[in-house]
Each structure stands twice: as structure tokens, then as C-alpha cells.
Design a protein around this motif. Structure first.
Motif, PDB file in Angstrom:
ATOM      1  N   VAL A  54       0.859  -1.181   0.000  1.00  6.38           N
ATOM      2  CA  VAL A  54       0.000   0.000   0.000  1.00  6.38           C
ATOM      3  C   VAL A  54       0.895   1.230   0.000  1.00  6.38           C
ATOM      4  CG1 VAL A  54      -1.764   1.278   1.258  1.00  6.38           C
ATOM      5  CG2 VAL A  54      -1.801  -1.227   1.266  1.00  6.38           C
ATOM      6  N   THR A  55       0.612   2.144  -0.917  1.00 10.09           N
ATOM      7  CA  THR A  55       1.376   3.381  -1.024  1.00 10.09           C
ATOM      8  C   THR A  55       0.409   4.549  -0.988  1.00 10.09           C
ATOM      9  OG1 THR A  55       2.973   2.237  -2.430  1.00 10.09           O
ATOM     10  CG2 THR A  55       3.043   4.628  -2.432  1.00 10.09           C
ATOM     11  N   GLY A  56       0.698   5.537  -0.172  1.00  2.40           N
ATOM     12  CA  GLY A  56      -0.135   6.726  -0.087  1.00  2.40           C
ATOM     13  C   GLY A  56       0.236   7.726  -1.160  1.00  2.40           C
ATOM     14  N   GLY A  57      -0.677   8.632  -1.410  1.00  2.00           N
ATOM     15  CA  GLY A  57      -0.429   9.654  -2.406  1.00  2.00           C
ATOM     16  C   GLY A  57      -1.313  10.859  -2.157  1.00  2.00           C
ATOM     17  N   SER A  58      -1.185  11.865  -2.997  1.00  2.00           N
ATOM     18  CA  SER A  58      -1.967  13.078  -2.808  1.00  2.00           C
ATOM     19  C   SER A  58      -2.723  13.460  -4.081  1.00  2.00           C
ATOM     20  CB  SER A  58      -1.044  14.227  -2.389  1.00  2.00           C
ATOM     21  OG  SER A  58      -0.074  14.459  -3.389  1.00  2.00           O
ATOM     22  N   GLY A  59      -3.144  12.483  -4.837  1.00  2.00           N
ATOM     23  CA  GLY A  59      -3.856  12.754  -6.077  1.00  2.00           C
ATOM     24  C   GLY A  59      -5.352  12.872  -5.854  1.00  2.00           C
ATOM     25  N   SER A  60      -6.090  13.041  -6.935  1.00  2.00           N
ATOM     26  CA  SER A  60      -7.537  13.181  -6.861  1.00  2.00           C
ATOM     27  C   SER A  60      -8.255  11.844  -6.987  1.00  2.00           C
ATOM     28  CB  SER A  60      -8.023  14.122  -7.962  1.00  2.00           C
ATOM     29  OG  SER A  60      -7.702  13.580  -9.235  1.00  2.00           O
ATOM     30  N   GLU A  61      -7.482  10.767  -7.131  1.00  2.00           N
ATOM     31  CA  GLU A  61      -8.091   9.442  -7.238  1.00  2.00           C
ATOM     32  C   GLU A  61      -7.306   8.422  -6.434  1.00  2.00           C
ATOM     33  OE1 GLU A  61      -8.023   8.657 -11.461  1.00  2.00           O
ATOM     34  OE2 GLU A  61      -6.026   7.808 -11.365  1.00  2.00           O
ATOM     35  N   ALA A  62      -8.035   7.435  -5.939  1.00  2.00           N
ATOM     36  CA  ALA A  62      -7.414   6.274  -5.304  1.00  2.00           C
ATOM     37  C   ALA A  62      -7.281   5.226  -6.399  1.00  2.00           C
ATOM     38  CB  ALA A  62      -8.280   5.766  -4.164  1.00  2.00           C
ATOM     39  N   ARG A  63      -6.115   4.651  -6.515  1.00  2.00           N
ATOM     40  CA  ARG A  63      -5.833   3.721  -7.617  1.00  2.00           C
ATOM     41  C   ARG A  63      -5.421   2.375  -7.037  1.00  2.00           C
ATOM     42  NH1 ARG A  63      -3.903   4.493 -13.112  1.00  2.00           N
ATOM     43  NH2 ARG A  63      -2.477   2.835 -13.680  1.00  2.00           N
ATOM     44  N   VAL A  64      -6.086   1.337  -7.484  1.00  2.00           N
ATOM     45  CA  VAL A  64      -5.750  -0.024  -7.073  1.00  2.00           C
ATOM     46  C   VAL A  64      -5.191  -0.741  -8.292  1.00  2.00           C
ATOM     47  CG1 VAL A  64      -6.639  -2.213  -6.187  1.00  2.00           C
ATOM     48  CG2 VAL A  64      -7.585  -0.048  -5.340  1.00  2.00           C
ATOM     49  N   GLU A  65      -3.959  -1.222  -8.161  1.00  2.99           N
ATOM     50  CA  GLU A  65      -3.313  -1.981  -9.226  1.00  2.99           C
ATOM     51  C   GLU A  65      -3.094  -3.396  -8.727  1.00  2.99           C
ATOM     52  OE1 GLU A  65       0.324  -0.026 -10.258  1.00  2.99           O
ATOM     53  OE2 GLU A  65      -0.696   1.788 -10.945  1.00  2.99           O
ATOM     54  N   VAL A  66      -3.515  -4.376  -9.499  1.00  3.97           N
ATOM     55  CA  VAL A  66      -3.354  -5.783  -9.135  1.00  3.97           C
ATOM     56  C   VAL A  66      -2.351  -6.413 -10.096  1.00  3.97           C
ATOM     57  CG1 VAL A  66      -4.517  -8.009  -8.896  1.00  3.97           C
ATOM     58  CG2 VAL A  66      -5.730  -5.897  -8.291  1.00  3.97           C
ATOM     59  N   TYR A  67      -1.307  -6.988  -9.512  1.00  4.54           N
ATOM     60  CA  TYR A  67      -0.286  -7.699 -10.285  1.00  4.54           C
ATOM     61  C   TYR A  67      -0.359  -9.166  -9.904  1.00  4.54           C
ATOM     62  CZ  TYR A  67       1.593  -3.096 -11.276  1.00  4.54           C
ATOM     63  OH  TYR A  67       1.736  -1.805 -11.701  1.00  4.54           O
ATOM     64  N   VAL A  68      -0.393 -10.024 -10.904  1.00  2.49           N
ATOM     65  CA  VAL A  68      -0.489 -11.461 -10.673  1.00  2.49           C
ATOM     66  C   VAL A  68       0.683 -12.136 -11.359  1.00  2.49           C
ATOM     67  CG1 VAL A  68      -1.876 -13.531 -11.007  1.00  2.49           C
ATOM     68  CG2 VAL A  68      -3.004 -11.346 -10.586  1.00  2.49           C
ATOM     69  N   ARG A  69       1.426 -12.897 -10.579  1.00  2.00           N
ATOM     70  CA  ARG A  69       2.529 -13.690 -11.127  1.00  2.00           C
ATOM     71  C   ARG A  69       2.390 -15.109 -10.607  1.00  2.00           C
ATOM     72  NH1 ARG A  69       7.091 -10.172  -8.973  1.00  2.00           N
ATOM     73  NH2 ARG A  69       5.516  -8.652  -8.568  1.00  2.00           N
ATOM     74  N   PRO A  70       2.483 -16.088 -11.479  1.00  2.00           N
ATOM     75  CA  PRO A  70       2.400 -17.472 -11.011  1.00  2.00           C
ATOM     76  C   PRO A  70       3.618 -17.829 -10.174  1.00  2.00           C
ATOM     77  CG  PRO A  70       2.950 -17.411 -13.336  1.00  2.00           C
ATOM     78  CD  PRO A  70       2.678 -16.002 -12.923  1.00  2.00           C
ATOM     79  N   SER A  71       3.378 -18.562  -9.097  1.00  2.00           N
ATOM     80  CA  SER A  71       4.506 -19.012  -8.287  1.00  2.00           C
ATOM     81  C   SER A  71       5.132 -20.238  -8.927  1.00  2.00           C
ATOM     82  CB  SER A  71       4.050 -19.335  -6.871  1.00  2.00           C
ATOM     83  OG  SER A  71       3.087 -20.368  -6.895  1.00  2.00           O
ATOM     84  N   ASN A  72       6.388 -20.453  -8.639  1.00  2.00           N
ATOM     85  CA  ASN A  72       7.125 -21.624  -9.139  1.00  2.00           C
ATOM     86  C   ASN A  72       7.097 -21.742 -10.651  1.00  2.00           C
ATOM     87  OD1 ASN A  72       7.651 -22.336  -6.472  1.00  2.00           O
ATOM     88  ND2 ASN A  72       5.739 -23.447  -6.331  1.00  2.00           N
ATOM     89  N   SER A  73       7.142 -20.605 -11.330  1.00  2.00           N
ATOM     90  CA  SER A  73       7.130 -20.650 -12.790  1.00  2.00           C
ATOM     91  C   SER A  73       7.945 -19.496 -13.342  1.00  2.00           C
ATOM     92  CB  SER A  73       5.701 -20.555 -13.316  1.00  2.00           C
ATOM     93  OG  SER A  73       5.712 -20.478 -14.717  1.00  2.00           O
ATOM     94  N   ASN A  74       8.740 -19.758 -14.339  1.00  2.00           N
ATOM     95  CA  ASN A  74       9.488 -18.707 -15.014  1.00  2.00           C
ATOM     96  C   ASN A  74       8.717 -18.163 -16.209  1.00  2.00           C
ATOM     97  OD1 ASN A  74      11.646 -18.915 -13.264  1.00  2.00           O
ATOM     98  ND2 ASN A  74      12.606 -20.517 -14.467  1.00  2.00           N
ATOM     99  N   LYS A  75       7.595 -18.795 -16.512  1.00  2.00           N
ATOM    100  CA  LYS A  75       6.806 -18.430 -17.678  1.00  2.00           C
ATOM    101  C   LYS A  75       5.941 -17.206 -17.371  1.00  2.00           C
ATOM    102  CE  LYS A  75       3.159 -20.220 -20.602  1.00  2.00           C
ATOM    103  NZ  LYS A  75       1.781 -20.410 -20.229  1.00  2.00           N
ATOM    104  N   ASN A  76       5.831 -16.297 -18.318  1.00  2.00           N
ATOM    105  CA  ASN A  76       4.899 -15.180 -18.199  1.00  2.00           C
ATOM    106  C   ASN A  76       3.547 -15.640 -18.719  1.00  2.00           C
ATOM    107  OD1 ASN A  76       6.722 -13.334 -17.159  1.00  2.00           O
ATOM    108  ND2 ASN A  76       7.449 -12.775 -19.193  1.00  2.00           N
ATOM    109  N   TRP A  77       2.534 -15.571 -17.887  1.00  2.00           N
ATOM    110  CA  TRP A  77       1.202 -15.999 -18.278  1.00  2.00           C
ATOM    111  C   TRP A  77       0.472 -14.846 -18.953  1.00  2.00           C
ATOM    112  CZ3 TRP A  77      -1.495 -19.344 -13.985  1.00  2.00           C
ATOM    113  CH2 TRP A  77      -0.711 -20.457 -13.715  1.00  2.00           C
ATOM    114  N   SER A  78      -0.404 -15.182 -19.892  1.00  2.00           N
ATOM    115  CA  SER A  78      -1.248 -14.172 -20.524  1.00  2.00           C
ATOM    116  C   SER A  78      -2.374 -13.803 -19.558  1.00  2.00           C
ATOM    117  CB  SER A  78      -1.847 -14.714 -21.827  1.00  2.00           C
ATOM    118  OG  SER A  78      -2.792 -15.728 -21.532  1.00  2.00           O
ATOM    119  N   LYS A  79      -3.042 -12.681 -19.827  1.00  2.00           N
ATOM    120  CA  LYS A  79      -4.166 -12.284 -18.974  1.00  2.00           C
ATOM    121  C   LYS A  79      -5.266 -13.340 -19.015  1.00  2.00           C
ATOM    122  CE  LYS A  79      -3.654  -7.338 -18.592  1.00  2.00           C
ATOM    123  NZ  LYS A  79      -4.322  -6.042 -18.630  1.00  2.00           N
ATOM    124  N   ALA A  80      -5.468 -13.963 -20.154  1.00  2.00           N
ATOM    125  CA  ALA A  80      -6.495 -15.010 -20.271  1.00  2.00           C
ATOM    126  C   ALA A  80      -6.144 -16.217 -19.398  1.00  2.00           C
ATOM    127  CB  ALA A  80      -6.657 -15.430 -21.725  1.00  2.00           C
TER     128      ALA A  80
END
Length: 98
Positions: free
Chosen positions: A50-76
Motif C-alpha cells: 500500500v502506497t499513499g499519495g496526494s492525487g484526486s483518485e485512489a488507484r488499485v493496481e493488481v499484479y499477478v505472477r504465477p509461483s514456481n514458474s518462469n513463464k509469463n502468463w497471458s491475462k487469459a
């Protein structure tokens, strides 16, 4: 010779380190900051930052990485795994982002 060996070893490490910076957010949601008073976040595994800021919007960013894998998964592929095994929700109600 030592300089050449150093460069040969350092170059792949540099590329591996900079590749991590290019990870794209799986999901991004924004909410008017003026209406947000609280945040509730939990995970059954992984990390939350969680990072604070002083903007006019609250922004939630979700990052998903598979564990135990070197492969980059597609969004699908990520969405299919989330649908099958997890519940991922990002919402706002009563001034609380959950």
C-alpha cells in the motif's frame, strides 16, 4: 580478459533485473479519493503493498505472477486460474476500498 568476463556475466543479470520492471498490471481500478476513508486488504498468499499519495483518485493496481514458474502468463491464462481457484474482488462501498 577480466573485464570481458564481467560484461558477459553482468549482461544477462541486467536484462533479468530490468525485465521485472516491465510487468503489466492485471487489473487497475480507480475511485474518487475524496470519498475514500478506509482500506481493507487481505490475501491468502502473495504480497500486498500500500502506497499513499496526494492525487484526486485512489488507484488499485493488481499484479499477478504465477509461483514456481518462469513463464509469463497471458491475462487469459491468469483469469482462467483465478476463476477456477480464487476469488479476486476490488470494490468500494461506504468509503472503504476492499
Amino acid at each position: 580478459m577480466k573485464k570481458l568476463l564481467f560484461l558477459l556475466l553482468a549482461t544477462p543479470l541486467h536484462h533479468a533485473a530490468t525485465a521485472q520492471d516491465k510487468i503489466e498490471a492485471f487489473m487497475v481500478k480507480t475511485f474518487p479519493a475524496s470519498s475514500i476513508k478506509n482500506l481493507e486488504a487481505e490475501t491468502s498468499g502473495g504480497h500486498i503493498s500500500v502506497t499513499g499519495g496526494s492525487g484526486s483518485e485512489a488507484r488499485v493496481e493488481v499484479y499477478v505472477r504465477p509461483s514456481n514458474s518462469n513463464k509469463n502468463w497471458s491475462k487469459a491464462e491468469i483469469q482462467k486460474k483465478l476463476d477456477a481457484d480464487y476469488e479476486l474482488t476490488v470494490s468500494e462501498a461506504g468509503g472503504t476500498i476492499k
